[in-house]
Design a protein around this motif. Structure first.
Motif, PDB file in Angstrom:
ATOM      1  N   ASP A 227       0.821  -1.215   0.000  1.00 10.93           N
ATOM      2  CA  ASP A 227       0.000   0.000   0.000  1.00 10.93           C
ATOM      3  C   ASP A 227       0.855   1.266   0.000  1.00 10.93           C
ATOM      4  O   ASP A 227       0.587   2.210  -0.748  1.00 10.93           O
ATOM      5  CB  ASP A 227      -0.919   0.011   1.218  1.00 10.93           C
ATOM      6  CG  ASP A 227      -1.956  -1.105   1.165  1.00 10.93           C
ATOM      7  OD1 ASP A 227      -2.295  -1.551   0.054  1.00 10.93           O
ATOM      8  OD2 ASP A 227      -2.417  -1.534   2.249  1.00 10.93           O
ATOM      9  N   GLY A 228       1.858   1.316   0.858  1.00 12.29           N
ATOM     10  CA  GLY A 228       2.681   2.515   0.979  1.00 12.29           C
ATOM     11  C   GLY A 228       3.912   2.488   0.093  1.00 12.29           C
ATOM     12  O   GLY A 228       4.269   3.502  -0.522  1.00 12.29           O
ATOM     13  N   GLY A 229       4.580   1.333   0.019  1.00 11.95           N
ATOM     14  CA  GLY A 229       5.825   1.234  -0.725  1.00 11.95           C
ATOM     15  C   GLY A 229       5.659   0.870  -2.175  1.00 11.95           C
ATOM     16  O   GLY A 229       6.613   0.959  -2.947  1.00 11.95           O
ATOM     17  N   ILE A 326      16.450   1.104   6.065  1.00  7.21           N
ATOM     18  CA  ILE A 326      15.887   2.396   5.691  1.00  7.21           C
ATOM     19  C   ILE A 326      15.253   3.043   6.928  1.00  7.21           C
ATOM     20  O   ILE A 326      14.303   2.517   7.495  1.00  7.21           O
ATOM     21  CB  ILE A 326      14.807   2.239   4.596  1.00  7.21           C
ATOM     22  CG1 ILE A 326      15.353   1.460   3.396  1.00  7.21           C
ATOM     23  CG2 ILE A 326      14.294   3.610   4.154  1.00  7.21           C
ATOM     24  CD1 ILE A 326      14.308   1.144   2.352  1.00  7.21           C
ATOM     25  N   SER A 327      15.820   4.146   7.357  1.00  5.87           N
ATOM     26  CA  SER A 327      15.258   4.920   8.483  1.00  5.87           C
ATOM     27  C   SER A 327      15.109   4.086   9.743  1.00  5.87           C
ATOM     28  O   SER A 327      14.144   4.240  10.498  1.00  5.87           O
ATOM     29  CB  SER A 327      13.890   5.522   8.101  1.00  5.87           C
ATOM     30  OG  SER A 327      14.008   6.380   7.007  1.00  5.87           O
ATOM     31  N   GLY A 417      13.807   4.883  -0.893  1.00  6.02           N
ATOM     32  CA  GLY A 417      14.957   4.096  -0.435  1.00  6.02           C
ATOM     33  C   GLY A 417      15.024   2.748  -1.121  1.00  6.02           C
ATOM     34  O   GLY A 417      16.108   2.281  -1.509  1.00  6.02           O
ATOM     35  N   LEU A 418      13.876   2.116  -1.288  1.00 11.65           N
ATOM     36  CA  LEU A 418      13.861   0.839  -1.999  1.00 11.65           C
ATOM     37  C   LEU A 418      14.230   1.031  -3.463  1.00 11.65           C
ATOM     38  O   LEU A 418      14.997   0.245  -4.027  1.00 11.65           O
ATOM     39  CB  LEU A 418      12.479   0.192  -1.883  1.00 11.65           C
ATOM     40  CG  LEU A 418      12.309  -1.139  -2.620  1.00 11.65           C
ATOM     41  CD1 LEU A 418      13.241  -2.197  -2.048  1.00 11.65           C
ATOM     42  CD2 LEU A 418      10.858  -1.610  -2.554  1.00 11.65           C
ATOM     43  N   VAL A 419      13.711   2.087  -4.068  1.00 10.06           N
ATOM     44  CA  VAL A 419      13.987   2.345  -5.485  1.00 10.06           C
ATOM     45  C   VAL A 419      15.484   2.497  -5.737  1.00 10.06           C
ATOM     46  O   VAL A 419      16.036   1.884  -6.665  1.00 10.06           O
ATOM     47  CB  VAL A 419      13.227   3.600  -5.965  1.00 10.06           C
ATOM     48  CG1 VAL A 419      13.666   3.992  -7.368  1.00 10.06           C
ATOM     49  CG2 VAL A 419      11.730   3.353  -5.943  1.00 10.06           C
ATOM     50  N   VAL A 420      16.162   3.305  -4.936  1.00 10.74           N
ATOM     51  CA  VAL A 420      17.592   3.529  -5.177  1.00 10.74           C
ATOM     52  C   VAL A 420      18.423   2.302  -4.827  1.00 10.74           C
ATOM     53  O   VAL A 420      19.518   2.102  -5.364  1.00 10.74           O
ATOM     54  CB  VAL A 420      18.107   4.762  -4.397  1.00 10.74           C
ATOM     55  CG1 VAL A 420      17.371   6.015  -4.824  1.00 10.74           C
ATOM     56  CG2 VAL A 420      18.003   4.560  -2.886  1.00 10.74           C
ATOM     57  N   VAL A 422      17.474  -0.982  -5.201  1.00 13.16           N
ATOM     58  CA  VAL A 422      17.229  -2.175  -6.022  1.00 13.16           C
ATOM     59  C   VAL A 422      18.375  -2.491  -6.985  1.00 13.16           C
ATOM     60  O   VAL A 422      18.806  -3.648  -7.069  1.00 13.16           O
ATOM     61  CB  VAL A 422      15.889  -2.043  -6.780  1.00 13.16           C
ATOM     62  CG1 VAL A 422      15.780  -3.087  -7.884  1.00 13.16           C
ATOM     63  CG2 VAL A 422      14.728  -2.224  -5.811  1.00 13.16           C
ATOM     64  N   PRO A 423      18.936  -1.531  -7.731  1.00 12.11           N
ATOM     65  CA  PRO A 423      20.048  -1.893  -8.619  1.00 12.11           C
ATOM     66  C   PRO A 423      21.249  -2.473  -7.881  1.00 12.11           C
ATOM     67  O   PRO A 423      21.885  -3.418  -8.360  1.00 12.11           O
ATOM     68  CB  PRO A 423      20.397  -0.554  -9.294  1.00 12.11           C
ATOM     69  CG  PRO A 423      19.129   0.241  -9.235  1.00 12.11           C
ATOM     70  CD  PRO A 423      18.511  -0.129  -7.921  1.00 12.11           C
ATOM     71  N   ARG A 424      21.560  -1.907  -6.724  1.00  7.59           N
ATOM     72  CA  ARG A 424      22.685  -2.426  -5.933  1.00  7.59           C
ATOM     73  C   ARG A 424      22.341  -3.813  -5.376  1.00  7.59           C
ATOM     74  O   ARG A 424      23.186  -4.700  -5.365  1.00  7.59           O
ATOM     75  CB  ARG A 424      22.991  -1.453  -4.794  1.00  7.59           C
ATOM     76  CG  ARG A 424      24.071  -1.940  -3.838  1.00  7.59           C
ATOM     77  CD  ARG A 424      25.378  -2.205  -4.550  1.00  7.59           C
ATOM     78  NE  ARG A 424      26.413  -2.639  -3.619  1.00  7.59           N
ATOM     79  CZ  ARG A 424      27.550  -3.239  -3.986  1.00  7.59           C
ATOM     80  NH1 ARG A 424      27.799  -3.436  -5.275  1.00  7.59           N
ATOM     81  NH2 ARG A 424      28.439  -3.601  -3.083  1.00  7.59           N
ATOM     82  N   LEU A 425      21.109  -3.999  -4.940  1.00  9.06           N
ATOM     83  CA  LEU A 425      20.683  -5.311  -4.478  1.00  9.06           C
ATOM     84  C   LEU A 425      20.794  -6.345  -5.586  1.00  9.06           C
ATOM     85  O   LEU A 425      21.205  -7.487  -5.352  1.00  9.06           O
ATOM     86  CB  LEU A 425      19.236  -5.244  -3.975  1.00  9.06           C
ATOM     87  CG  LEU A 425      18.981  -4.551  -2.635  1.00  9.06           C
ATOM     88  CD1 LEU A 425      17.486  -4.371  -2.407  1.00  9.06           C
ATOM     89  CD2 LEU A 425      19.589  -5.345  -1.491  1.00  9.06           C
ATOM     90  N   ALA A 426      20.421  -5.960  -6.798  1.00  7.42           N
ATOM     91  CA  ALA A 426      20.467  -6.892  -7.929  1.00  7.42           C
ATOM     92  C   ALA A 426      21.871  -7.416  -8.175  1.00  7.42           C
ATOM     93  O   ALA A 426      22.063  -8.589  -8.522  1.00  7.42           O
ATOM     94  CB  ALA A 426      19.910  -6.224  -9.176  1.00  7.42           C
ATOM     95  N   VAL A 427      22.859  -6.557  -7.992  1.00  8.08           N
ATOM     96  CA  VAL A 427      24.256  -6.993  -8.154  1.00  8.08           C
ATOM     97  C   VAL A 427      24.648  -7.934  -7.032  1.00  8.08           C
ATOM     98  O   VAL A 427      25.204  -9.015  -7.262  1.00  8.08           O
ATOM     99  CB  VAL A 427      25.196  -5.774  -8.197  1.00  8.08           C
ATOM    100  CG1 VAL A 427      26.649  -6.230  -8.255  1.00  8.08           C
ATOM    101  CG2 VAL A 427      24.872  -4.889  -9.388  1.00  8.08           C
TER     102      VAL A 427
END
Length: 434
Positions: A227-229, A326-327, A417-420, A422-427
């Protein structure tokens, strides 16, 4: 666009509601000013007093969550209460038409205040989410075979994107499903979890995906990430640029109930740590084709969930080699350390120190762990704590990436925070090379 999908955060709905709320308050003040000024002042003063008293009770007596209610929230609560109070003032000696108008005006102020509070946090994006209705992209767990006949796995030194080839027919978006994850080892009584399956996982020949475990704040529920994220939308956007690939996302319950706070530990408050580090991974591996190497699993969350991600990354690096905080806070807390130690460990401070992540990192190094840390630039409480966490992770030898994003302790930061990340997580999770 169907009414259930209208945005509650931007566009015509919040604008129209704001205008209606202002008009309703204006009409109520006008009616109260016609011979009932004193009663109107009493109603307004009572609204402010009730809001302030309620906020004090929440922050200092009930204490359902560690951070205090923002003044803006209390202000909008007072606005709604004032509307209701003025409607009562306008009721005596009024005809039914004016009484009906007073009720509508009061309802507009209450709804306007509620939507303004929602906008502050960014919690509910649409009427569908606010009403808790079934997501449009939800399927049942029985609609997905637990294990495919054919799968594609990443090589030892090759990311999944280099061995997976997009099939001719592929879903344009992922799907959500809800399921109960039993606490077989922990005994933790969890609410149903949510799972996001990316488009590639829905193919006949599915890739063996890494797993991202996401945790909500407190108070909260697993669905808050939807809902929020808007986690499904975030992952769908990533998948569109990577042939349908994205992490399989699991959102378990780390609380037990809306207002509970088990501190993400094994204590007298519940065995949340065992649930998240043993029960959840075991259930995921039994029900989905996922990467068997925990080196490609990550855990993340916001606020309480961010603190929890830090704890699990430090306490159980054998399960989660990457953490996204995140926070979060610098330590698990019920408001203060003394109260936390008393409630969770019967006053045994040493027992708390043994499980507190910053104390553990002061004595132990984590060269194989990556920490992705996000703070809100305007978050005066959690922002400084995140800087402390970042420094502790760096001293402990973790590979640290840091983002400071515009906003406070709201979804403006948590979603971004999740958006930025995700690319690093993917690696880190073996999906992409860079």
């Amino acid at each position: 666009m169907a009414p259930l999908e209208w945005s509650l955060l931007h566009g015509k709905v919040p604008i129209a509601t704001g205008i209606a709320a202002a008009a309703g308050m204006g009409w109520l003040l006008y009616r109260a000013a016609r011979g009932r000024v004193r009663r109107g002042l009493v109603a307004g003063g009572a609204a402010v007093t009730l809001s302030a008293a309620g906020g004090w009770c929440v922050d200092h007596v009930w204490r359902p969550f560690p951070d205090p209610l923002p003044l803006a929230v209390l202000g909008w609560v007072a606005f709604g209460l004032a509307g209701a109070g003025l409607a009562i003032v306008c009721w005596p000696k009024a005809g039914w038409r004016r009484r009906g108008t007073a009720v509508l005006a009061a309802a507009a102020t209450v709804l306007g205040g509620a939507l303004a509070i929602n906008a502050l946090y960014g919690q509910y994006g649409t009427l569908r989410s606010a009403l808790g209705l079934r997501p449009a992209n939800q399927i049942g767990i029985d609609d997905v075979a637990p294990h495919a006949r054919r799968t594609v796995e990443a090589g030892p030194d090759r990311p999944l994107a280099q061995v997976w080839h997009r099939p001719a027919r592929l879903a344009d978006a992922g799907r959500l499903l809800s399921a109960s994850i039993p606490g077989r080892r922990s005994g933790f009584a969890a609410r149903p979890a949510w799972v996001y399956l990316p488009p590639a996982y829905l193919a006949a020949e599915r890739p063996v995906l890494p797993v991202l475990v996401l945790l909500s704040g407190q108070p909260g529920s697993p669905r808050d990430w939807i809902d929020g994220g808007r986690v499904d939308q975030v992952m769908d956007r990533f998948a569109r640029d990577h042939d349908g690939l994205a992490p399989l996302v699991v959102i378990p319950d780390a609380l037990g109930s809306l207002m509970a706070n088990p501190l993400c530990l094994d204590s007298r408050l519940g065995n949340a740590e065992t649930y998240l580090s043993e029960d959840v991974p075991a259930w995921v591996r039994a029900h989905f084709d996922v990467d068997p190497s925990f080196r490609h699993w990550a855990v993340g969350g916001y606020s309480y969930g961010g603190t929890c991600a830090l704890q699990l990354g430090v306490r159980r690096p054998d399960r989660y080699a990457t953490l996204l905080d995140i926070s979060g806070q610098s330590e698990p807390t019920l408001g203060d350390r003394a109260g936390t130690v008393k409630a969770a460990f019967g006053g045994d401070a040493a027992a708390f120190t043994r499980v507190n992540p910053l104390d553990i990192m002061a004595a132990q190094r984590f060269p194989d762990t990556a920490a992705l840390v996000v703070a809100g630039r305007d978050d005066k409480d959690y922002g400084p704590q995140q800087r402390t966490v970042r420094a502790a992770c760096e001293r402990a030898g973790m590979a640290v990436q840091w983002w400071e994003l515009p906003g406070g302790h709201t979804w403006e930061v948590w979603g971004a925070g999740l958006v930025v990340a995700v690319p690093r997580l993917a690696v880190r999770m073996g999906i992409t090379a860079s």
